[in-house]
Design an enzyme around this catalytic site. Structure first.
Site, PDB file in Angstrom:
ATOM      1  N   ASN A 225       1.166  -1.156  -0.167  1.00 18.82           N
ATOM      2  CA  ASN A 225      -0.289  -0.055   0.363  1.00 18.82           C
ATOM      3  C   ASN A 225       0.850   1.112   0.272  1.00 18.82           C
ATOM      4  O   ASN A 225       0.451   2.265   0.315  1.00 18.82           O
ATOM      5  CB  ASN A 225      -1.243  -0.163   1.036  1.00 18.82           C
ATOM      6  CG  ASN A 225      -1.859  -1.462   0.729  1.00 18.82           C
ATOM      7  OD1 ASN A 225      -1.670  -1.952   1.456  1.00 18.82           O
ATOM      8  ND2 ASN A 225      -2.783  -1.438   0.291  1.00 18.82           N
TER       9      ASN A 225
ATOM     10  N   ILE B  24       1.338   7.396  -0.034  1.00 15.51           N
ATOM     11  CA  ILE B  24       0.196   6.246   1.319  1.00 15.51           C
ATOM     12  C   ILE B  24      -0.833   6.081   0.960  1.00 15.51           C
ATOM     13  O   ILE B  24      -2.038   6.895   0.788  1.00 15.51           O
ATOM     14  CB  ILE B  24       0.069   6.241   2.019  1.00 15.51           C
ATOM     15  CG1 ILE B  24       1.836   6.428   2.884  1.00 15.51           C
ATOM     16  CG2 ILE B  24      -0.312   5.668   3.453  1.00 15.51           C
ATOM     17  CD1 ILE B  24       1.967   7.560   3.692  1.00 15.51           C
ATOM     18  N   CYS B  25      -1.750   4.613   0.592  1.00 17.36           N
ATOM     19  CA  CYS B  25      -3.086   4.366   0.025  1.00 17.36           C
ATOM     20  C   CYS B  25      -3.595   3.473   1.455  1.00 17.36           C
ATOM     21  O   CYS B  25      -3.732   2.716   1.775  1.00 17.36           O
ATOM     22  CB  CYS B  25      -2.847   3.354  -0.835  1.00 17.36           C
ATOM     23  SG  CYS B  25      -5.071   2.827  -1.449  1.00 17.36           S
ATOM     24  N   LEU B  26      -4.292   5.200   1.863  1.00 18.33           N
ATOM     25  CA  LEU B  26      -4.881   4.686   2.860  1.00 18.33           C
ATOM     26  C   LEU B  26      -6.299   5.295   3.458  1.00 18.33           C
ATOM     27  O   LEU B  26      -6.266   6.822   3.228  1.00 18.33           O
ATOM     28  CB  LEU B  26      -4.102   4.963   4.811  1.00 18.33           C
ATOM     29  CG  LEU B  26      -4.385   4.280   5.615  1.00 18.33           C
ATOM     30  CD1 LEU B  26      -4.450   3.009   6.129  1.00 18.33           C
ATOM     31  CD2 LEU B  26      -3.725   5.383   7.006  1.00 18.33           C
TER      32      LEU B  26
ATOM     33  N   GLN C  34      -1.140   0.226  -3.785  1.00 22.61           N
ATOM     34  CA  GLN C  34      -0.750   1.504  -3.769  1.00 22.61           C
ATOM     35  C   GLN C  34       1.086   1.414  -5.305  1.00 22.61           C
ATOM     36  O   GLN C  34       0.591   2.156  -6.050  1.00 22.61           O
ATOM     37  CB  GLN C  34      -0.028   2.623  -2.864  1.00 22.61           C
ATOM     38  CG  GLN C  34       0.951   3.914  -3.432  1.00 22.61           C
ATOM     39  CD  GLN C  34      -0.026   5.054  -3.562  1.00 22.61           C
ATOM     40  OE1 GLN C  34      -0.853   4.825  -3.355  1.00 22.61           O
ATOM     41  NE2 GLN C  34       0.247   5.546  -4.699  1.00 22.61           N
TER      42      GLN C  34
END
Lengths: 218, 545
Positions: free
Chosen positions: A79, A87-89, A122
């Protein structure tokens, strides 16, 4: 300005809780928009033993808009982009709420290292690696942690100067040697194998070998 | 070529099996034609169905006189065998709505659901929002989960409303802004209390997201009344608006925004199944919003018959691509072929008269007008100079061929735009008729009707060049199609010329001519559209790169 007040409070809260092993500091005294945060890699993960530095940008509308965060430390995680540290959050995007603090966001990132979400990746290459061969993935992630996040360096500078390109991406060194012996350039081999997401190979799998050779000849 | 007999014989050639049906010629466009000049804003939004019931009502409004003329205009209406199978298509059932109307209908649905849930309407509204206004799914989940559904949706199940609402000013430390001041606060039953300023900030940021707004610290939902209480005024309307917008985005196959700038109409197609039938027949589903904007429901583009959506898409893409290639600056002025004075085209008609030397010429080909007026309209035909060379289709030749079709397309586009300008004067003309010679408004409508017919003809003509470009030029039907283009061009030009007349007396004197010419354009347009659809259906015209 309530934002400045809140940020000061948040910084104080981090300092008041040394047990969490989290740091949060302004980059410069004059600019309250930019901060650096850091936390330890969670135990019993490939990230254990590393300290990960996060670049934080606080928008004008904070805390009603989420802060922008990215990894300064290179990290091998589905991610997190292995190139840019993006960052993919969800909590940093649409699930943000004003009650979330920079500290709790950093803790969420720590939790993200603990439990990757490969289905919402990501970094596609890393996610593929994770899904196909978790053990090999863990080895690579641990290598990256040692190289880039080891706490004695702290600044994210690699400890070992020379790292084998193939090893860095979890590619079987024998596979690279095999193609090198056929006269292909090593850099190109690694590039092609990364692109195809191939880390190791069954020597009898001729179809895949042919595909690799085809790509190498392009 | 004005005799209708020859038309029929021409049309017979592409009669299809499914065109056998005996049908009424009243196309959907006819039924609304009389509304064109009336003030659209005053017409209450109504179901704009494509059935022709409306036409009957309009017809009854005509006086005896008009009715007679009416029959003169549409002689083909009497023929029992209509060769154009326009009507074999399923009629499109659609309605034109505004966000307010959609919201009102949602509220009515909430009202209907109330006995099922026995919850306050505000709570049902939250549930509906959560389920994207999908009643069936909501009811299904409701029977399955009951109270869990309420908790999931952020509704308070305890039945108490203790602590909910804005609280009076007091000394308060707000964990969001970290200020400790005398302020009003707000919290839901969960007790997560924040200062009113932070809540306002928070809500303002989320009003446009179209999602349920929850407490900042838990999943308890803020109802519309809470939002209005915090923000003051009717801010929840904004949230409902964005919720409906996101609903439309999610249901884009049956709901579409009118693509015209600043138009707030939404077209709701009730029967999406008929769309398949339409695409099978290469017909496009054109809809008209209550502001009078017509567009294709399939691709959101302007009316592009006889081209179908694929041809249109290809054509537009190509035009964009080739535009740079050719750098076509099709200017609005041309030199008079005789005296080289620059002439600006100020009407849709292609019959130009040089203001300086009185030379009459055709705008499109630059040739003398004399052969155009009475005989066949020649310049709509692309002349393949040497048919033997057709096999060796060099890129240059392809480009030249495209250039011709593109030029024809844009010429008609420009003409159509100028016709709209003409349309503004038509309004004055109708007024002039009323004031100067005491013609009633309804009687004067033949002018507006003619203009509308002219526009439809031009649009069809314009897009027919896209179809023609993609057609196999050696096929017989293509030739018939091109013949049809010529006939329509001719008809359109002569009607356009007629509409340039300024004197009210002359207009009234030549009224029958208006009727006849408009009727003829109408028939020719239909023939061209039908022929174009045949080309597409039979695969003679195919969109390609």
């Amino acid at each position: 300005m309530s934002r400045a007040k809140r940020l000061m409070k948040e910084l104080q809260a981090v300092r008041d809780d040394p047990a969490a092993n989290i740091t949060l500091e302004f980059i410069s005294e004059s600019d309250i928009h930019r901060l650096k945060g850091s936390f330890l890699g969670p135990p019993e993960t490939p990230y254990q033993g590393g300290r990960f530095i996060i670049d934080i940008e606080v928008p004008m509308e904070y805390p009603f808009k989420p802060p922008k965060m990215k990894f300064d430390t290179k990290v091998y995680h589905p991610n997190i982009s292995s190139v840019t540290g993006a960052i993919c959050l969800d909590i940093l995007k649409n699930a943000w709420s004003p009650v979330i603090t920079l500290k709790s966001a950093l803790i969420s990132l720590q939790a993200l290292l603990q439990s990757p979400e490969p289905n919402d990746p990501q970094d596609a290459e890393v996610a593929q690696h994770y899904l196909r061969d978790k053990e090999s993935f863990s080895k690579t992630a641990a290598l990256w942690t040692r190289l880039y996040a080891s706490s004695n360096g702290g600044s994210g500078a690699p400890v070992e100067k020379e790292v084998d390109e193939a090893r860095l991406y979890g590619i079987d060194p024998n596979l690279v040697k095999e193609f090198e012996s056929q006269g292909f350039d090593k850099v190109k081999i690694v590039e092609v194998l990364r692109r195809l997401g191939i880390k190791s190979l069954d020597p009898t799998d001729n179809a895949t070998i042919n595909r690799i050779v085809e790509e190498l000849l392009k | 070529m004005t005799d209708l007999e020859s038309d029929d014989s021409l049309l017979l050639e592409f009669e299809d099996d499914d065109s056998e049906s005996i049908s009424n010629i009243d196309a959907p466009t006819d039924s609304k034609a009389t509304h064109l000049d009336s003030d659209f804003a005053n017409i209450p939004p109504h179901n704009v169905d494509t059935d022709d019931s409306e036409f009957d009502i309009d017809e009854s409004q005509f006086s005896e006189d008009d009715l007679e003329d009416d029959y003169l205009v549409f002689p083909i209406k009497k023929t029992t065998k209509d060769l154009l199978d326009e009507d074999s298509l399923p009629s499109l059932k659609y309605e034109c709505l505004t966000t307010q109307e959609i919201f009102d209908s949602m509220k009515r649905r909430v009202h209907h659901l109330q006995p099922v849930f026995s919850l306050p309407p505000q709570d049902i509204l939250i549930l509906m929002q959560r389920y994207d206004w999908n009643e069936e799914r909501l009811l299904e989940e409701w029977t399955e989960k009951m109270d869990n559904l309420l908790i999931e949706s952020g509704l308070n199940t305890s039945g108490e409303s203790d602590g909910r609402g804005v609280k009076n000013g007091k000394e308060f430390f707000c964990p969001i802004c970290c200020e400790e001041i005398l302020t009003e606060t707000f919290s839901l039953e969960c007790g997560h209390e924040y200062c009113i300023d932070c809540y306002r900030h928070y809500i303002k940021d989320r009003l446009n997201h179209g999602k349920i707004i929850t407490c900042m610290d838990c999943s308890l939902a803020l109802k519309n009344e809470d939002i209005d209480q915090i923000m003051g005024g009717a801010s929840s309307v904004k949230l409902m608006d964005s919720s409906i917008k996101s609903f439309i985005r999610k249901h884009s196959n049956s709901y579409k925004w009118c693509p015209y700038t600043d138009c707030k109409c939404i077209i709701h197609l009730k029967d999406t199944l008929s769309l398949q039938e339409y695409s099978r027949l290469h017909a496009s589903r054109f809809v008209t919003c209550s502001m009078g904007h017509s567009f294709c429901f399939g691709c959101g583009f302007e009316i592009h018959a006889p081209a179908d959506c694929r041809v249109t898409d290809q054509w537009v893409k190509k035009a964009r691509l080739e535009c740079e290639n050719l750098n076509w600056v099709l200017s609005h002025t041309k030199e008079c072929p005789r005296c080289s004075v620059n002439i600006e085209k100020n009407g849709g008609c292609n019959h130009m008269v040089c203001s300086s030397c009185r030379h009459e010429f055709c705008w499109i080909c630059g040739g003398d007008w004399a052969p155009h007026g009475s005989s066949f309209y020649q310049c709509a035909i692309y002349k393949n100079e040497d048919k033997n060379k057709l096999v060796a289709d060099t890129p240059k030749k392809t480009l030249r061929r495209y250039a011709f079709f593109y030029k024809m397309f844009t010429e008609h586009e420009v003409s159509a735009k100028l016709d709209w300008k003409l349309g503004e004067t038509v309004g004055f003309k109708v007024k002039g008729l009323q004031e100067k010679i005491g013609v009633s408004w309804i009687e004067g409508q033949f002018l507006t009707e003619s203009l509308k017919t002219l526009n439809e003809g031009r649009t069809a003509l314009k897009w027919s060049f896209a179809v023609a470009y993609y057609s196999d030029p050696s096929h017989n039907l293509t030739k018939i199609f091109i013949d049809n283009q010529g006939l329509l061009s001719n008809a359109v030009e002569s009607l356009s010329e007629l509409l340039q007349i300024k004197s009210p007396e002359v207009i009234m004197k030549r009224r029958t001519e208006f009727y006849n010419k408009a009727g003829y354009v109408k028939n020719r347009t239909k023939a061209l559209l039908e022929c174009g659809r045949d080309l597409l259906r039979k695969g003679i015209s195919k969109a390609r790169e």
